[in-house]
Design a protein around this motif. Sequence first.
Motif, PDB file in Angstrom:
ATOM      1  N   SER A   1     -40.849  30.140 -21.729  1.00  0.00           N
ATOM      2  CA  SER A   1     -41.779  29.610 -22.729  1.00  0.00           C
ATOM      3  C   SER A   1     -42.543  28.418 -22.154  1.00  0.00           C
ATOM      4  N   ARG A   2     -43.251  27.708 -23.038  1.00  0.00           N
ATOM      5  CA  ARG A   2     -44.041  26.519 -22.692  1.00  0.00           C
ATOM      6  C   ARG A   2     -45.046  26.834 -21.586  1.00  0.00           C
TER       7      ARG A   2
ATOM      8  N   SER B   1     -41.425  27.044 -18.612  1.00  0.00           N
ATOM      9  CA  SER B   1     -40.019  26.661 -18.532  1.00  0.00           C
ATOM     10  C   SER B   1     -39.172  27.906 -18.745  1.00  0.00           C
ATOM     11  N   GLN B   2     -37.978  27.874 -18.181  1.00  0.00           N
ATOM     12  CA  GLN B   2     -37.083  29.023 -18.297  1.00  0.00           C
ATOM     13  C   GLN B   2     -35.656  28.539 -18.543  1.00  0.00           C
ATOM     14  N   ILE B   3     -35.009  29.191 -19.483  1.00  0.00           N
ATOM     15  CA  ILE B   3     -33.573  29.005 -19.708  1.00  0.00           C
ATOM     16  C   ILE B   3     -32.926  30.359 -19.424  1.00  0.00           C
ATOM     17  N   VAL B   4     -31.919  30.354 -18.563  1.00  0.00           N
ATOM     18  CA  VAL B   4     -31.157  31.569 -18.276  1.00  0.00           C
ATOM     19  C   VAL B   4     -29.721  31.314 -18.710  1.00  0.00           C
TER      20      VAL B   4
ATOM     21  N   LEU C   1     -40.901  26.644 -13.971  1.00  0.00           N
ATOM     22  CA  LEU C   1     -41.401  27.735 -13.135  1.00  0.00           C
ATOM     23  C   LEU C   1     -42.880  27.550 -12.843  1.00  0.00           C
ATOM     24  N   THR C   2     -43.277  28.028 -11.686  1.00  0.00           N
ATOM     25  CA  THR C   2     -44.696  28.182 -11.368  1.00  0.00           C
ATOM     26  C   THR C   2     -44.876  29.581 -10.821  1.00  0.00           C
ATOM     27  N   HIS C   3     -45.717  30.350 -11.486  1.00  0.00           N
ATOM     28  CA  HIS C   3     -46.080  31.691 -11.030  1.00  0.00           C
ATOM     29  C   HIS C   3     -47.523  31.662 -10.556  1.00  0.00           C
ATOM     30  N   LYS C   4     -47.764  32.089  -9.335  1.00  0.00           N
ATOM     31  CA  LYS C   4     -49.123  32.338  -8.858  1.00  0.00           C
ATOM     32  C   LYS C   4     -49.278  33.856  -8.833  1.00  0.00           C
ATOM     33  N   ILE C   5     -50.239  34.327  -9.600  1.00  0.00           N
ATOM     34  CA  ILE C   5     -50.395  35.767  -9.817  1.00  0.00           C
ATOM     35  C   ILE C   5     -51.792  36.184  -9.386  1.00  0.00           C
TER      36      ILE C   5
ATOM     37  N   PRO D   1     -51.734  42.858 -11.910  1.00  0.00           N
ATOM     38  CA  PRO D   1     -51.161  41.566 -11.508  1.00  0.00           C
ATOM     39  C   PRO D   1     -50.098  41.753 -10.427  1.00  0.00           C
ATOM     40  N   ARG D   2     -50.091  40.854  -9.455  1.00  0.00           N
ATOM     41  CA  ARG D   2     -49.093  40.849  -8.382  1.00  0.00           C
ATOM     42  C   ARG D   2     -48.664  39.414  -8.129  1.00  0.00           C
ATOM     43  N   LEU D   3     -47.352  39.211  -8.015  1.00  0.00           N
ATOM     44  CA  LEU D   3     -46.816  37.883  -7.727  1.00  0.00           C
ATOM     45  C   LEU D   3     -47.143  37.480  -6.294  1.00  0.00           C
ATOM     46  N   VAL D   4     -47.772  36.332  -6.162  1.00  0.00           N
ATOM     47  CA  VAL D   4     -48.074  35.776  -4.850  1.00  0.00           C
ATOM     48  C   VAL D   4     -47.068  34.678  -4.523  1.00  0.00           C
ATOM     49  N   GLU D   5     -46.618  33.985  -5.568  1.00  0.00           N
ATOM     50  CA  GLU D   5     -45.605  32.953  -5.378  1.00  0.00           C
ATOM     51  C   GLU D   5     -44.918  32.693  -6.711  1.00  0.00           C
ATOM     52  N   LYS D   6     -43.593  32.578  -6.639  1.00  0.00           N
ATOM     53  CA  LYS D   6     -42.804  32.144  -7.793  1.00  0.00           C
ATOM     54  C   LYS D   6     -41.913  31.020  -7.306  1.00  0.00           C
ATOM     55  N   VAL D   7     -42.068  29.853  -7.942  1.00  0.00           N
ATOM     56  CA  VAL D   7     -41.263  28.688  -7.594  1.00  0.00           C
ATOM     57  C   VAL D   7     -40.413  28.346  -8.805  1.00  0.00           C
ATOM     58  N   ILE D   8     -39.096  28.277  -8.577  1.00  0.00           N
ATOM     59  CA  ILE D   8     -38.132  27.979  -9.624  1.00  0.00           C
ATOM     60  C   ILE D   8     -37.539  26.606  -9.322  1.00  0.00           C
ATOM     61  N   ARG D   9     -37.906  25.615 -10.101  1.00  0.00           N
ATOM     62  CA  ARG D   9     -37.399  24.249  -9.904  1.00  0.00           C
ATOM     63  C   ARG D   9     -36.286  23.992 -10.912  1.00  0.00           C
ATOM     64  N   LEU D  10     -35.050  24.273 -10.477  1.00  0.00           N
ATOM     65  CA  LEU D  10     -33.883  24.047 -11.334  1.00  0.00           C
ATOM     66  C   LEU D  10     -33.756  22.559 -11.660  1.00  0.00           C
ATOM     67  N   ILE D  11     -33.423  22.241 -12.913  1.00  0.00           N
ATOM     68  CA  ILE D  11     -33.346  20.824 -13.291  1.00  0.00           C
ATOM     69  C   ILE D  11     -32.179  20.119 -12.603  1.00  0.00           C
ATOM     70  N   ASP D  12     -31.192  20.873 -12.153  1.00  0.00           N
ATOM     71  CA  ASP D  12     -30.046  20.282 -11.465  1.00  0.00           C
ATOM     72  C   ASP D  12     -29.975  20.728 -10.005  1.00  0.00           C
ATOM     73  N   SER D  13     -31.123  20.957  -9.388  1.00  0.00           N
ATOM     74  CA  SER D  13     -31.175  21.517  -8.031  1.00  0.00           C
ATOM     75  C   SER D  13     -30.537  20.640  -6.970  1.00  0.00           C
ATOM     76  N   THR D  14     -30.448  19.339  -7.209  1.00  0.00           N
ATOM     77  CA  THR D  14     -29.857  18.455  -6.204  1.00  0.00           C
ATOM     78  C   THR D  14     -28.344  18.351  -6.343  1.00  0.00           C
ATOM     79  N   GLU D  15     -27.775  18.988  -7.360  1.00  0.00           N
ATOM     80  CA  GLU D  15     -26.325  19.011  -7.558  1.00  0.00           C
ATOM     81  C   GLU D  15     -25.749  20.253  -6.875  1.00  0.00           C
ATOM     82  N   ALA D  16     -24.450  20.284  -6.707  1.00  0.00           N
ATOM     83  CA  ALA D  16     -23.799  21.473  -6.161  1.00  0.00           C
ATOM     84  C   ALA D  16     -23.892  22.590  -7.205  1.00  0.00           C
ATOM     85  N   LEU D  17     -24.505  23.687  -6.844  1.00  0.00           N
ATOM     86  CA  LEU D  17     -24.663  24.815  -7.767  1.00  0.00           C
ATOM     87  C   LEU D  17     -23.753  25.955  -7.340  1.00  0.00           C
TER      88      LEU D  17
END
Length: 166
Positions: free
Chosen positions: A97-98, A114-117, A132-136, A143-159
């Motif tokens: 959403s958003r 934004s994405q919640i999984v 999320l950032t989708h370049k389409i 439509p074809r995906l050229v780039e999808k960037v997923i910036r997890l809010i806790d990406s700097t933590e151990a996942l």
Amino acid sequence: MMDDRNALFSHQTFARAIEFIWREAELLDRRDYREWLELWDPAGYYVVPIDPNTTDYAATLNYAYDNQDMREKRVQRMTSGYSASASDAARTVRTVSRFTLASDSADMVEVKSSQIVIAYKRGVSTIFAADLTHKISMASGEPRLVEKVIRLIDSTEALSAIGFLL
């Protein structure tokens, strides 16, 4: 009159991009990774950066920085039944959403969202939240995906427990 046409084109392109992003989320929730691969432009990149502010993905460490070959290998691992992520894969439900139109042209649209999984595995639910950032690309008419960037809010933590595509 020309401004009205451009605004209409932009609105229609944005709406098509949102529908495309929702379709991608549905394919991932269904674990239809083969069809998900078909959404991509061959030159596209699937990126999950660790540094929440990086824009130079090639020069920084990422959870994923997949070109076409790496996307295909990742899907092969996930569907082969031989890896832990394939034999005991989490069930997921995504909410995207958003939506914000970051930029658009006749050939390319960039959408931020934004994405919640919610991932469910072995009786445990885990939440992943990301910007999320989708370049389409719209150049081919489909439509074809050229780039999808997923910036997890806790990406700097151990996942852990990321045995699926975000």
